[in-house]
Design a protein around this motif. Sequence first.
Motif, mmCIF file in Angstrom:
data_model
loop_
_atom_site.group_PDB
_atom_site.id
_atom_site.type_symbol
_atom_site.label_atom_id
_atom_site.label_comp_id
_atom_site.label_asym_id
_atom_site.label_seq_id
_atom_site.Cartn_x
_atom_site.Cartn_y
_atom_site.Cartn_z
ATOM 1 N N ARG A 49 36.155 35.585 34.372
ATOM 2 C CA ARG A 49 36.590 34.350 35.050
ATOM 3 C C ARG A 49 38.098 34.359 35.253
ATOM 4 N NH1 ARG A 49 36.622 31.871 38.729
ATOM 5 N NH2 ARG A 49 37.687 29.895 38.729
ATOM 6 N N LEU A 50 38.844 34.793 34.234
ATOM 7 C CA LEU A 50 40.299 34.904 34.372
ATOM 8 C C LEU A 50 40.661 35.924 35.443
ATOM 9 C CD1 LEU A 50 41.333 34.701 30.622
ATOM 10 C CD2 LEU A 50 41.877 33.028 32.395
ATOM 11 N N HIS A 51 39.890 37.021 35.519
ATOM 12 C CA HIS A 51 40.122 38.020 36.565
ATOM 13 C C HIS A 51 39.943 37.405 37.949
ATOM 14 C CE1 HIS A 51 39.151 41.754 33.863
ATOM 15 N NE2 HIS A 51 40.311 41.197 33.572
ATOM 16 N N ASP A 52 38.979 36.497 38.091
ATOM 17 C CA ASP A 52 38.733 35.869 39.392
ATOM 18 C C ASP A 52 39.930 35.037 39.843
ATOM 19 O OD1 ASP A 52 37.093 35.314 41.657
ATOM 20 O OD2 ASP A 52 36.615 33.352 40.808
ATOM 21 N N THR A 53 40.669 34.496 38.885
ATOM 22 C CA THR A 53 41.850 33.705 39.245
ATOM 23 C C THR A 53 43.096 34.571 39.390
ATOM 24 O OG1 THR A 53 42.392 33.223 36.928
ATOM 25 C CG2 THR A 53 40.943 31.663 38.071
ATOM 26 N N GLY A 54 42.937 35.890 39.253
ATOM 27 C CA GLY A 54 44.061 36.804 39.426
ATOM 28 C C GLY A 54 44.859 37.039 38.154
ATOM 29 N N ARG A 55 44.344 36.599 37.021
ATOM 30 C CA ARG A 55 45.049 36.760 35.751
ATOM 31 C C ARG A 55 44.429 37.886 34.937
ATOM 32 N NH1 ARG A 55 44.915 31.508 37.052
ATOM 33 N NH2 ARG A 55 46.877 30.390 36.979
ATOM 34 N N SER A 56 45.211 38.407 34.042
ATOM 35 C CA SER A 56 44.720 39.413 33.112
ATOM 36 C C SER A 56 43.793 38.750 32.089
ATOM 37 C CB SER A 56 45.903 40.058 32.387
ATOM 38 O OG SER A 56 45.460 40.809 31.287
ATOM 39 N N GLY A 57 42.865 39.512 31.559
ATOM 40 C CA GLY A 57 41.972 39.002 30.525
ATOM 41 C C GLY A 57 42.698 38.647 29.241
ATOM 42 N N THR A 95 40.287 26.628 37.636
ATOM 43 C CA THR A 95 40.980 26.897 38.895
ATOM 44 C C THR A 95 40.092 27.740 39.805
ATOM 45 O OG1 THR A 95 43.093 26.895 37.730
ATOM 46 C CG2 THR A 95 43.055 27.927 39.904
ATOM 47 N N GLU A 96 40.151 27.448 41.100
ATOM 48 C CA GLU A 96 39.371 28.232 42.061
ATOM 49 C C GLU A 96 39.874 29.669 42.085
ATOM 50 O OE1 GLU A 96 37.894 28.124 46.691
ATOM 51 O OE2 GLU A 96 39.263 26.596 45.952
ATOM 52 N N GLY A 97 38.951 30.592 42.232
ATOM 53 C CA GLY A 97 39.295 32.006 42.273
ATOM 54 C C GLY A 97 39.996 32.375 43.563
ATOM 55 N N GLU A 98 40.609 33.546 43.561
ATOM 56 C CA GLU A 98 41.283 34.034 44.757
ATOM 57 C C GLU A 98 40.252 34.342 45.832
ATOM 58 O OE1 GLU A 98 43.637 37.347 43.446
ATOM 59 O OE2 GLU A 98 45.208 36.029 42.681
ATOM 60 N N GLN A 99 40.558 33.971 47.059
ATOM 61 C CA GLN A 99 39.616 34.118 48.171
ATOM 62 C C GLN A 99 39.483 35.558 48.657
ATOM 63 O OE1 GLN A 99 37.662 31.643 49.245
ATOM 64 N NE2 GLN A 99 38.554 30.429 47.604
ATOM 65 N N HIS A 100 40.456 36.361 48.355
ATOM 66 C CA HIS A 100 40.450 37.743 48.843
ATOM 67 C C HIS A 100 40.233 38.688 47.667
ATOM 68 C CE1 HIS A 100 44.488 37.922 47.113
ATOM 69 N NE2 HIS A 100 44.679 36.738 47.681
ATOM 70 N N GLN A 101 40.067 39.951 47.988
ATOM 71 C CA GLN A 101 39.912 40.951 46.938
ATOM 72 C C GLN A 101 41.215 41.046 46.157
ATOM 73 O OE1 GLN A 101 38.107 44.573 48.132
ATOM 74 N NE2 GLN A 101 38.865 45.744 46.408
ATOM 75 N N ASN A 102 41.094 41.122 44.830
ATOM 76 C CA ASN A 102 42.288 41.304 44.017
ATOM 77 C C ASN A 102 42.150 42.591 43.208
ATOM 78 O OD1 ASN A 102 40.683 40.675 41.778
ATOM 79 N ND2 ASN A 102 41.490 38.609 41.547
ATOM 80 N N HIS A 105 40.978 43.139 40.464
ATOM 81 C CA HIS A 105 39.792 43.191 39.613
ATOM 82 C C HIS A 105 38.492 43.287 40.399
ATOM 83 C CE1 HIS A 105 42.475 42.296 36.327
ATOM 84 N NE2 HIS A 105 42.957 41.295 37.035
ATOM 85 N N GLY A 106 38.580 43.326 41.710
ATOM 86 C CA GLY A 106 37.377 43.502 42.513
ATOM 87 C C GLY A 106 37.294 42.536 43.674
ATOM 88 N N PRO A 107 36.169 42.613 44.415
ATOM 89 C CA PRO A 107 35.986 41.733 45.568
ATOM 90 C C PRO A 107 35.643 40.309 45.151
ATOM 91 C CG PRO A 107 34.061 43.115 45.265
ATOM 92 C CD PRO A 107 35.088 43.566 44.260
ATOM 93 N N ASN A 108 35.759 39.403 46.082
ATOM 94 C CA ASN A 108 35.452 37.995 45.845
ATOM 95 C C ASN A 108 33.961 37.843 45.519
ATOM 96 O OD1 ASN A 108 35.116 35.236 45.888
ATOM 97 N ND2 ASN A 108 36.055 34.943 47.888
#
Length: 118
Positions: A69-77, A99-106, A108-111
């Motif tokens: 879940r933290l990866h989805d927001t662009g943060r490190s675990g 917090t909503e996750g990043e809309q694009h690939q980051n 940690h992987g794709p959306n």
Amino acid sequence: MNWYLDVLKKYAVFNGRARRQEFWMFFLFNVIAAVILMIVDSLLGTYPLLYGIYGLAVLIPGLAVTVRRLHDTGRSGWWILIDLVPLVGAIILIVFLATEGEQHQNAHGPNPKLAPAY
């Protein structure tokens, strides 16, 4: 129920991303199961045996889905460790998890929202 089982299937998968719905549904089912087990444990007079076993069984999947879940927001675990800071750490972690996750690939992987739904 599928959200809960999917997290258990990814027992120790700490890479990738997890949607808000996946995390919070796992959290909800986890709380419900824990309360039921506490009641049953109390009725049997074995508290905290069943509850403790369940807590240990879902410890690793709970940590894994939180890191994803933290990866989805662009943060490190590693941000999960902010929970160790008294008072404000838990509040900050809840804000990160909500917090909503990043809309694009980051990094940690794709959306995960773009993946096929059930």
